[in-house]
Design a protein around this motif. Structure first.
Motif, mmCIF file in Angstrom:
data_model
loop_
_atom_site.group_PDB
_atom_site.id
_atom_site.type_symbol
_atom_site.label_atom_id
_atom_site.label_comp_id
_atom_site.label_asym_id
_atom_site.label_seq_id
_atom_site.Cartn_x
_atom_site.Cartn_y
_atom_site.Cartn_z
ATOM 1 N N ARG A 280 0.852 -1.202 0.000
ATOM 2 C CA ARG A 280 0.000 0.000 0.000
ATOM 3 C C ARG A 280 0.889 1.255 0.000
ATOM 4 O O ARG A 280 2.033 1.136 0.385
ATOM 5 C CB ARG A 280 -0.913 -0.013 1.232
ATOM 6 C CG ARG A 280 -1.973 -1.105 1.193
ATOM 7 C CD ARG A 280 -2.869 -1.041 2.404
ATOM 8 N NE ARG A 280 -3.892 -2.072 2.338
ATOM 9 C CZ ARG A 280 -5.028 -2.061 3.037
ATOM 10 N NH1 ARG A 280 -5.293 -1.061 3.852
ATOM 11 N NH2 ARG A 280 -5.894 -3.045 2.923
ATOM 12 N N CYS A 591 -11.279 -0.750 -0.467
ATOM 13 C CA CYS A 591 -10.889 0.663 -0.503
ATOM 14 C C CYS A 591 -11.744 1.490 -1.452
ATOM 15 O O CYS A 591 -11.898 2.693 -1.286
ATOM 16 C CB CYS A 591 -9.427 0.776 -0.918
ATOM 17 S SG CYS A 591 -8.316 0.011 0.253
ATOM 18 N N CYS A 595 -12.571 4.199 2.329
ATOM 19 C CA CYS A 595 -11.187 4.134 2.812
ATOM 20 C C CYS A 595 -11.183 3.790 4.301
ATOM 21 O O CYS A 595 -11.908 4.404 5.076
ATOM 22 C CB CYS A 595 -10.511 5.481 2.599
ATOM 23 S SG CYS A 595 -8.917 5.607 3.452
ATOM 24 N N SER A 596 -10.399 2.784 4.680
ATOM 25 C CA SER A 596 -10.359 2.400 6.104
ATOM 26 C C SER A 596 -9.305 3.202 6.847
ATOM 27 O O SER A 596 -8.975 2.889 7.984
ATOM 28 C CB SER A 596 -10.025 0.916 6.241
ATOM 29 O OG SER A 596 -10.586 0.175 5.226
ATOM 30 N N CYS A 598 -6.032 3.357 6.593
ATOM 31 C CA CYS A 598 -5.002 2.445 7.100
ATOM 32 C C CYS A 598 -3.706 3.194 7.396
ATOM 33 O O CYS A 598 -2.833 2.669 8.066
ATOM 34 C CB CYS A 598 -4.739 1.344 6.088
ATOM 35 S SG CYS A 598 -3.839 1.897 4.642
ATOM 36 N N CYS A 609 -5.071 7.691 -2.587
ATOM 37 C CA CYS A 609 -4.893 6.375 -3.219
ATOM 38 C C CYS A 609 -5.759 6.357 -4.462
ATOM 39 O O CYS A 609 -6.890 6.829 -4.417
ATOM 40 C CB CYS A 609 -5.376 5.275 -2.285
ATOM 41 S SG CYS A 609 -4.304 5.029 -0.879
#
Ligand code: SF4
Length: 611
Positions: A280, A591, A595-596, A598, A609
C-alpha cells in the motif's frame, strides 16, 4: 570466458544460464565506472530472470553512468559441484568477473526459503558471511525485497536493508556510497549516513533485548537513526522507469514474456495476505502508459506474450480498454495477453474472450476458504454465488478446466469449512453439467490446498500456525470428502510451510539456525529437490531455539514484534481491528467502497490512493 568454465559447461544442465551474452544485457567499460554492483538473485537463473523487480532495478541502477550493475544467480546443484571441484568462485554474467571484485553485492530477497542461498552465494564469492567480519567499506552487502519487511533473521549477514520500492532509494544509496569511496570513509561512517536515507535499515545501529520468555523487550536505536524505518515508495508509477528493453533470456525461464505492472497495492484487504498490506498505498498506471510500454517491450524482445501483472488484475478499472489497446497491436502479430490472477467476484467473459483471442488457457480462482463464514472471516469478499456464476459463464463460454486454490489452517477454520471445499466442487461439477457448451470434452476441476502461513504486517501476524499433524488431518478429511472423479485434489507439503512460518516471524537469534543449516549443506531450500526438513529441525535443536515458538505460538497484540522496527505505512491499530473482525466473521469494505484510513496514503504526501 574462464577456460575452466569452458571445460565444465558441457557437463551441466542448461549451460546457457551461466554464460551471459543475452540480447539487451547491459555492458559498460569497468574502468569508466566508480561502482560495480553485483545484483544477486538467491535462486536459479530461470526464477531470477522472471522477476519483474529484478528487471526494473537492473535498469534503474544502470541508468546511473557511474554504476555498472551486473547479474548473478545461484547455480543449480550440478554446476555448483563442478564449480566447487574446479574452485571457480561465483561470477557475474555480464563481465564474468568474480563477485569479490565488486563494490556492492545487492540481494533481492522475496522469499524466506532463499535465506540459505544468500549465505551460499556469499560463501561461493569468498566473502565473510557476517557483517561484523567484513571490516572494510567494500564490498558492502545490501538486501531488498518483500521478505525484508521482517529483516531480523538475516540482520547479522546484511549491512544495509532497503525497505520498500528501490527505484529511487537504491540510487540514493549508491550516490552516497560513491562519495564514501571517493572520500575514503570508514564502513561505520557510511552506515551512519546511509541510515538517514528514508527506507534504509542498518540493523547494526539498533540494539535488541529479549524478555525471559523469549519475546522482544526493546529495540534501542543508536543516536541519529529513526526509531522505526519507514518504507520507501514510488509515488508516480507512470513517470517511474520501466524496462522497455528487458534482457531476453537465452534459455527457457519460468515467465518467458513481457510483464506489465498495472498497479501496486490492492484494494481488497484480505486478512491473510501480506502483500495486500505491505504494497500500500494503491497506485495505478494509466492505460496509455501501459500500452506504450507493452508495445515497445514486444518490439525490443520478440516475446509472444504480455502478462498483465498486479495483485488483483481484474480490479484494474480500465482493463477492457487496456486489452483493446494492446490487442490492436498484438493480435495480428500473434502476441497473447495473460491474466495471472482472477477474482471470482468480477469475472468478465468479455475480458476473457479478448484475452483468449490469441491463446486459450484454463481458469484459476483463489477461493481460499471453504465456507462463506470463513471467507468473511478472512475478508475475501467472494460468495459461493460469485464462484458458481463465474463457472457457469466460463462453462457456457467453452472453458472446461477450472483450478481452485484454498488454504488450510486459516484462523477460525472448522472441519465444516473443509468439507465445504468438497461441497463447492460438487456444485461446480453440477454447474458444468447444466451450463457446459460442449459436454463431450468432459471437465477437469482441480482443487489445490496449501498450509496457511501467518505473515508479518498482516492482520493475522499474531496467529498460531496449525501443526503439521493437524494440517495432514485436515488434508485427509478433504480427501475423504471429495467423491467425484472429475475433481482432482493436490496439496502442498506442510514441512516447508512450517519452516517458512518460523523464518517469517523470526528474530535475530534465527540467524544462527540459518547459518547452521547452510554449514550442513543447506542451499536452494525453495526447491523440494534440496529442502531437508530434518536438517532444519536439527539446526533448531543445535542452536537451542524452539521452532514452534516462532511458527505456532499465538502472540498477544501487546507484544513487541521483531518486525516492529519496520514501518510499512499501515497502522497497527488497523491490523488489530481487522483481526478482531475476523473472529466475528465481519467483512470490511474494500478501498473503493470506503477508505479504512489504514495510514498508507500518508506516503503519497497529500495525493489520494487511486482505487
Ligand atoms: S489509505 Fe485508504 S484507500 Fe488507501 S490503501 Fe489505505 S485503506 Fe485503502
Amino acid at each position: 570466458m574462464d577456460k575452466r568454465l569452458k571445460r565444465i559447461l558441457p557437463k551441466v544442465q542448461k549451460p546457457s544460464r551461466y554464460t551471459g551474452g543475452e540480447y539487451n544485457q547491459i555492458i559498460k567499460d569497468k574502468d569508466s565506472v566508480d561502482l560495480r554492483v553485483a545484483f544477486c538473485f538467491p535462486d536459479t537463473y530461470e526464477i531470477g530472470m522472471s522477476n519483474l523487480g529484478m528487471s526494473i532495478l537492473y535498469q534503474t541502477m544502470n541508468s546511473l553512468d557511474f554504476v555498472w550493475c551486473e547479474r548473478a544467480f545461484a547455480p543449480w546443484g550440478d554446476m555448483y559441484e563442478e564449480m566447487k571441484k574446479e574452485d571457480i568462485p561465483l561470477y557475474a554474467l555480464e563481465s564474468g568477473d568474480e563477485l569479490k571484485k565488486f563494490d556492492v553485492l545487492a540481494f533481492s530477497i522475496g522469499y524466506e526459503m532463499a535465506y540459505t542461498t544468500v549465505l551460499d552465494m556469499l560463501d561461493m564469492s569468498g566473502i565473510p558471511l557476517r557483517s561484523e567480519d567484513r571490516k572494510d567499506l567494500l564490498p558492502i552487502v545490501f538486501a531488498g525485497g518483500s521478505a525484508c519487511v521482517n529483516a531480523e533473521p538475516m540482520t547479522p549477514f546484511i549491512d544495509i536493508f532497503l525497505i520498500g520500492e528501490g527505484e529511487e532509494m537504491d540510487n540514493d544509496v549508491l550516490r552516497l556510497l560513491r562519495r564514501a569511496k571517493q572520500e575514503g570513509w570508514s564502513k561505520d561512517r557510511f552506515l551512519e549516513e546511509a541510515a538517514k536515507i528514508q527506507g534504509v535499515y542498518v540493523p547494526s545501529l539498533y540494539d535488541v533485548e529479549y524478555n525471559e520468555d523469549g519475546t522482544v523487550r526493546s529495540y534501542t536505536p543508536r543516536s541519529g537513526v529513526p526509531a522505526r524505518v519507514l518504507k520507501r515508495i514510488v509515488e508516480d508509477l507512470d513517470a517511474s522507469p520501466y524496462p522497455v528493453n528487458p534482457i531476453v533470456p537465452s534459455t527457457e525461464v519460468v515467465h518467458d514474456r513481457v510483464s506489465l505492472e498495472l498497479f501496486r497495492g490492492c484494494v481488497r484487504g484480505c486478512r491473510f495476505c501480506q502483500a495486500g498490506y505491505i504494497y500500500r498505498p494503491i497506485r495505478s498506471k494509466k492505460p496509455d502508459t501501459l500500452i506504450r510500454q507493452g508495445i515497445e517491450a514486444i518490439q525490443n524482445t520478440g516475446h509472444e506474450e504480455i502478462s498483465l501483472l498486479s495483485l488483483s488484475t481484474s480490479d484494474y478499472r480500465p482493463l477492457s480498454g487496456l486489452c483493446d489497446g494492446l490487442l490492436e497491436y498484438c493480435e495480428s502479430r500473434s502476441v497473447g495477453l495473460a491474466l495471472p490472477s482472477l477474482r471470482a467476484d468480477n469475472f468478465s467473459v468479455e475480458i476473457m474472450e479478448k484475452i483468449q483471442k490469441v491463446r486459450k488457457s484454463g481458469l484459476t480462482f483463489a477461493v481460499e476458504g471453504g465456507s462463506q463464514r470463513l471467507r468473511d472471516a478472512i475478508n475475501k469478499n467472494v460468495t459461493e454465488e460469485d464462484v458458481l456464476n463465474t463457472c457457469a459463464l466460463a462453462f457456457s463460454g467453452g472453458w472446461n478446466t477450472v483450478k481452485l486454490y484454498y488454504m488450510l489452517g486459516l484462523p477460525t477454520e472448522t472441519d465444516e469449512d473443509i468439507v465445504g471445499i468438497a461441497e463447492m466442487s460438487e456444485k461446480i461439477l453440477h454447474c458444468w453439467r447444466v451450463n457446459a457448451k460442449n459436454k463431450n470434452r468432459g471437465v477437469r476441476i482441480t482443487v489445490s490446498t496449501s498450509c496457511f502461513i501467518p505473515k508479518p504486517h498482516s492482520p493475522f501476524q499474531w496467529e498460531a500456525q496449525i501443526s503439521q499433524e493437524e494440517y495432514l488431518r485436515r488434508v485427509n478429511l478433504l480427501r475423504s470428502s471429495i467423491k467425484a472423479k472429475n475433481v482432482v485434489y493436490n496439496w502442498h507439503d506442510a514441512e516447508t510451510s512450517v519452516i517458512e512460518a518460523a523464518l517469517s516471524r523470526g528474530d535475530r537469534r534465527m540467524a544462527d539456525v540459518i547459518e547452521e543449516v547452510f554449514h550442513n549443506g543447506g542451499r536452494l531450500d525453495a526447491w523440494t529437490d534440496y529442502f531437508r526438513y530434518d536438517r532444519w529441525n536439527r539446526a533448531f535443536e543445535k542452536c537451542g531455539l524452539d521452532r514452534d515458538f516462532y511458527a505456532s505460538r499465538e502472540r498477544q497484540v501487546t507484544e513487541i514484534l521483531p518486525w516492529d522496527v519496520i514501518d510499512v505505512g499501515v497502522r497497527k491499530s488497523l491490523l488489530i481491528r481487522e483481526k478482531e473482525r475476523a473472529y466475528r466473521s465481519e467483512l470490511s469494505p474494500d478501498c473503493r467502497k470506503s477508505c479504512s484510513a489504514c495510514g498508507a496514503a500518508a506516503l503519497l504526501k497529500g495525493a489520494k490512493c487511486d482505487e
